[in-house]
Design an enzyme around this catalytic site. Structure first.
Site, PDB file in Angstrom:
ATOM      1  N   LYS A   1       0.830  -1.208   0.000  1.00  0.00           N
ATOM      2  CA  LYS A   1       0.000   0.000   0.000  1.00  0.00           C
ATOM      3  C   LYS A   1       0.859   1.251   0.000  1.00  0.00           C
ATOM      4  CE  LYS A   1      -1.538   2.086   3.530  1.00  0.00           C
ATOM      5  NZ  LYS A   1      -2.149   2.479   4.820  1.00  0.00           N
TER       6      LYS A   1
ATOM      7  N   ASP B   1      -6.251   1.151   0.878  1.00  0.00           N
ATOM      8  CA  ASP B   1      -6.337   1.241   2.337  1.00  0.00           C
ATOM      9  C   ASP B   1      -7.738   0.828   2.756  1.00  0.00           C
ATOM     10  OD1 ASP B   1      -7.969   3.370   1.646  1.00  0.00           O
ATOM     11  OD2 ASP B   1      -6.944   4.830   2.927  1.00  0.00           O
TER      12      ASP B   1
END
Length: 211
Positions: free
Chosen positions: A121, A139
């Site tokens: 991420k 996320d």
């Protein structure tokens, strides 16, 4: 409504209404963005933005941070979540940047993920924000919103969500779509109380419209 049509309508609404989305993390260099993103894990951007000005001033580049000790760094970030771990992460990341990358920020996902505290991420955030690459950072907001509005169907993992989004979102819109979905999840399509009545994409939302 087909999945392709839903993507087209959702992306067009964002394009028309939020043409230039941006990260809410404050930074003045790729290195400082890296620190901010590492610190933002399970912490609010607002909190991170409160602590980073002093941190950035004290450590303007990888060399200065790499030469610091945990005792010197910890006081700057003690109010963020997991400050002990994050202190170690940003110190080690700075040292690896200096020792293995000549203090230059790697611009590929494999290089970025060699840095402590940097998972897929975080690496994708860096690629999207710094280099405007077609990288989708998933996320909790992106994961939730994508499932809720029907861009993904019962996606079980962030990686599965990432792959689906990358399949349908045109490459030139991916870096902006990352921000669109995060900001929409943060301010409109909230986890507990989504503001459906004031949501511009409600007509195209699978949960709200039932289509």
């Amino acid at each position: 409504m087909t999945t392709k049509e839903r993507y087209e309508k959702v992306l067009q609404w964002f394009e028309d209404n939020v043409p230039e989305p941006a990260t809410e993390l404050h930074y003045d260099s790729p290195f400082h963005l890296l620190l901010a993103v590492i610190l933002s894990a399970q912490c609010t951007d607002k909190r991170v933005n409160l602590v980073t000005p002093a941190l950035f001033e004290a450590f303007p580049d990888p060399e200065s941070l790499a030469a610091a000790t945990e005792e010197q760094v910890f006081p700057f970030i003690k109010s963020v979540t997991f400050p002990n771990n994050k202190t170690r992460h940003i110190l080690r990341a700075a040292r690896i940047l200096v020792e293995e990358f000549g203090s230059e920020m790697p611009s590929d996902i494999d290089g970025l993920m060699k840095l402590p505290g940097v998972g897929r991420k975080t690496a994708n955030v860096m690629l999207a924000v710094v280099w405007n690459k077609a990288a989708m950072a998933v996320d909790t907001h992106v994961f939730r919103v994508s499932n809720r509005i029907g861009l993904t169907l019962n996606s079980k993992t962030p990686l599965a969500t990432e792959k689906t989004l990358m399949t349908y979102i045109p490459a030139d819109k991916v870096s902006r779509a990352h921000h669109w979905l995060i900001l929409h999840g943060r301010y409109v399509c909230k986890a507990r109380k989504p503001d459906c009545l004031n949501c511009g994409i409600a007509p195209f939302c699978k949960t709200f419209s039932g289509k």
